[in-house]
Design an enzyme around this catalytic site. Structure first.
Site, PDB file in Angstrom:
ATOM      1  N   LYS A  38       4.511   0.211   8.343  1.00 42.33           N
ATOM      2  CA  LYS A  38       4.300   1.486   7.663  1.00 42.33           C
ATOM      3  C   LYS A  38       5.573   2.310   7.767  1.00 42.33           C
ATOM      4  O   LYS A  38       6.158   2.434   8.854  1.00 42.33           O
ATOM      5  CB  LYS A  38       3.134   2.243   8.292  1.00 42.33           C
ATOM      6  N   ASP A  61     -10.160  10.405   8.660  1.00 42.71           N
ATOM      7  CA  ASP A  61     -10.084   9.804   7.318  1.00 42.71           C
ATOM      8  C   ASP A  61     -10.764   8.431   7.307  1.00 42.71           C
ATOM      9  O   ASP A  61     -10.225   7.461   6.773  1.00 42.71           O
ATOM     10  CB  ASP A  61      -8.631   9.680   6.867  1.00 42.71           C
ATOM     11  N   GLY A 108       0.815  -1.207   0.000  1.00 43.92           N
ATOM     12  CA  GLY A 108       0.000   0.000   0.000  1.00 43.92           C
ATOM     13  C   GLY A 108       0.842   1.247   0.000  1.00 43.92           C
ATOM     14  O   GLY A 108       2.026   1.228   0.330  1.00 43.92           O
ATOM     15  N   ARG A 109       0.230   2.336  -0.430  1.00 43.12           N
ATOM     16  CA  ARG A 109       0.911   3.634  -0.447  1.00 43.12           C
ATOM     17  C   ARG A 109      -0.110   4.696  -0.108  1.00 43.12           C
ATOM     18  O   ARG A 109      -1.259   4.631  -0.563  1.00 43.12           O
ATOM     19  CB  ARG A 109       1.508   3.911  -1.826  1.00 43.12           C
ATOM     20  N   GLY A 110       0.254   5.637   0.736  1.00 44.09           N
ATOM     21  CA  GLY A 110      -0.656   6.705   1.118  1.00 44.09           C
ATOM     22  C   GLY A 110       0.061   8.032   1.181  1.00 44.09           C
ATOM     23  O   GLY A 110       1.254   8.136   0.854  1.00 44.09           O
ATOM     24  N   GLY A 111      -0.693   9.063   1.612  1.00 40.86           N
ATOM     25  CA  GLY A 111      -0.116  10.394   1.661  1.00 40.86           C
ATOM     26  C   GLY A 111       1.017  10.514   2.662  1.00 40.86           C
ATOM     27  O   GLY A 111       1.863  11.399   2.543  1.00 40.86           O
ATOM     28  N   MET A 112       1.038   9.623   3.676  1.00 41.08           N
ATOM     29  CA  MET A 112       2.070   9.715   4.704  1.00 41.08           C
ATOM     30  C   MET A 112       3.111   8.608   4.591  1.00 41.08           C
ATOM     31  O   MET A 112       3.907   8.414   5.501  1.00 41.08           O
ATOM     32  CB  MET A 112       1.417   9.664   6.091  1.00 41.08           C
ATOM     33  N   GLU A 146       4.444   4.490   2.892  1.00 39.40           N
ATOM     34  CA  GLU A 146       4.160   3.205   2.275  1.00 39.40           C
ATOM     35  C   GLU A 146       3.903   2.162   3.358  1.00 39.40           C
ATOM     36  O   GLU A 146       4.365   2.298   4.495  1.00 39.40           O
ATOM     37  CB  GLU A 146       5.343   2.743   1.419  1.00 39.40           C
ATOM     38  N   VAL A 147       3.178   1.108   2.979  1.00 42.32           N
ATOM     39  CA  VAL A 147       2.933  -0.014   3.881  1.00 42.32           C
ATOM     40  C   VAL A 147       3.486  -1.275   3.230  1.00 42.32           C
ATOM     41  O   VAL A 147       3.217  -1.546   2.054  1.00 42.32           O
ATOM     42  CB  VAL A 147       1.431  -0.178   4.183  1.00 42.32           C
TER      43      VAL A 147
END
Length: 496
Positions: free
Chosen positions: A42, A135, A20-24, A26-27
């Site tokens: 994370k 969120d 996964g990848r997010g604004g803060m 990667e996972v």
């Protein structure tokens, strides 16, 4: 952030696959080599953060999530910083996420109710500690190995009660996902736990309907829909939604925070009660008992009435039984009797009732007796009835759809130029938009609907990229969004 080669953090966590990848950050899927268990890790590269807020937010996430000991919140095992990389080690959930569950097809109503109850319970625990998730969305809720759901990613959590230090997520800073943002959050205002309740309402709507309640052509357009558009009734897309559940979703999506349920605890109880009613009716109908939950049944809570529904919403009247027609006929008869009585009472001073305006009785005139013979009259020629002259209606001119597209493009292009001159939009972004506008104009001149539509789709795509990257600021998007919508509407008519 890092190569595909396996990397070991803190001498024990082996990173194996990015999931996964997010604004803060990667996972990654990893393995704790000391305990021999799979974990989710994370990561955030602190060198990519322009100031200290990102690292501070990450550290706050670790403390906040680790401090939440609740079966509905993902478990945090460890955290730390190594070689400019902050890491957070969590339990690895097998999934799927609710986003994947929605994509797989319709979700049964009893499953929606149970998922909502579990998420509301998790939010109750977070809010009790002064934490607001900010969120809540299907991608941040996933199924664990025990069949329950877990709430993930408290990475943009805000302490509901200020501690005196500057908040990491201050007023006028919009954080979250557009389709699941509360109106006050979309407008950059201060939020509390009721913003999470609004987001939960959006999640329940998406689970039932297969899509969120609001989705515009751009993130800013979607946020404005949250703030301004009427709340849709989920039963329009999912007719088998129980009335009590549709009312609860509607109340969660109230524009004003004080019009929503008072707390996550109240929502959890409402869903618990509704689930019990749903199960009882299913059992009575010979269906599958909804009480067979994903987890063992919890003790029934003290009944709490559902939040009051908005009296302004349209509610479908309850369908009558066999006696409904009798009542209708009785009401019609009563109305007719009342009309006759009113007509009878309407008379002149002599008391003679006036004839009903709806009935015309031809008068029979008897000539008075006379001693003199009646005068001889020539047979009068009947006056010919003039034949009405029917003029052909003036045809309504067909609208010039090409001109409407051109006009909408001009308004959009003029605003782009105004934003550039005002320093709100950079020259490169303005040129990208103007170039595509020129291609759309060319499609109109060539009377080519296919090209015009394709170039318009390209304009929307590039515009969204510019919004997401920040090149088109919120201020600019607020001015450009409605004009872009006008372009799309005109092009759709042109291409039809």
């Amino acid at each position: 952030m890092m190569s595909n080669e396996q990397r070991r953090l803190a001498g024990r966590y082996v990173l194996e696959e990015r999931i996964g990848r997010g604004g803060m950050g990667e996972v990654w899927r990893g393995t704790d080599s000391v305990l021999g268990r799979e974990v989710a890790v994370k990561l955030i590269d602190l060198r990519s953060v322009p100031d200290e807020s990102g690292a501070a937010r990450f550290e706050r996430e670790a403390r906040a999530t680790a401090g939440l000991s609740h079966e509905g919140v993902v478990t945090v095992h460890d955290s730390g910083v190594e070689d400019h990389t902050a890491y957070l080690v969590m339990e690895l959930l097998p999934g799927p996420s609710l986003a994947e569950r929605i994509a797989a097809g319709p979700v049964p109503v009893d499953e929606v109710v149970e998922v909502g109850r579990q998420v509301a319970s998790a939010l109750e625990a977070a809010h009790a500690r002064g934490l607001v998730h900010r969120d809540i969305k299907p991608g941040n809720i996933a199924y664990a190995a025990d069949g329950r759901v877990r709430v993930l990613d408290f990475g943009i959590t805000q302490l509901a009660e200020s501690t005196g230090s500057q908040s990491l997520t201050a007023t006028h800073t919009v954080m979250g996902t557009a389709e699941y943002l509360a109106p006050e959050q979309a407008l950059g205002g201060r939020v509390d736990g009721r913003a999470d309740l609004y987001a939960l309402g959006c999640v329940l709507y998406a689970l039932l309907a297969g899509q969120p309640p609001f989705r515009g052509p751009t993130p800013v357009a979607t946020m404005m829909m949250h703030a301004n558009d009427l709340v849709p009734d989920v039963r329009d897309l999912r007719p088998d939604t129980p009335d009590w559940l549709a009312d609860l979703v509607h109340d969660l999506l109230a524009k004003q925070p004080d019009q929503r349920p008072e707390s996550a605890a109240a929502v959890a109880v409402a869903l618990e009660e509704g689930e019990s009613i749903f199960a009882t009716r299913a059992m009575a109908a010979g269906g599958t008992a909804a009480t067979q939950r994903m987890t063992p049944s919890a003790p029934a809570p003290v009944p709490v009435p559902l939040p009051p529904s908005d009296p302004s919403r349209d509610v479908e009247p309850e369908r009558g039984g066999p006696g409904a027609l009798t009542w209708v006929l009785a009401l019609v008869a009563a109305a007719a009797l009342g009309l006759l009585l009113w007509q009878f009472m309407r008379g002149d001073d002599s008391g003679t009732p006036t004839a009903s305006p709806s009935v015309s009785t031809p008068a029979v005139t008897t000539p008075p007796p006379s001693s003199s013979p009646p005068p001889t009259t020539e047979a009068a020629s009947p006056t010919p009835t003039p034949t009405p002259t029917t003029e052909a209606p003036t045809p309504t001119p067909e609208p010039d759809l090409g001109a409407e597209v051109t006009s909408a493009l001009s308004a959009f292009s003029d605003e782009v130029g105004s934003l550039q001159r005002g320093g709100v939009l950079d020259a490169d972004s303005a040129k990208v938009l103007d170039d595509i506008v020129g291609d759309i104009r060319q499609g109109v001149r060539e009377d080519d609907p296919v090209k015009t539509s394709a170039e318009t789709d390209k304009l929307v795509e590039e515009y969204v990229k510019l919004v997401d990257s920040g090149a088109v600021t919120t201020e600019a998007a607020l001015r450009l969004d409605p004009l872009l919508a006008d372009v799309q509407t005109a092009v759709d008519a042109f291409a039809a």
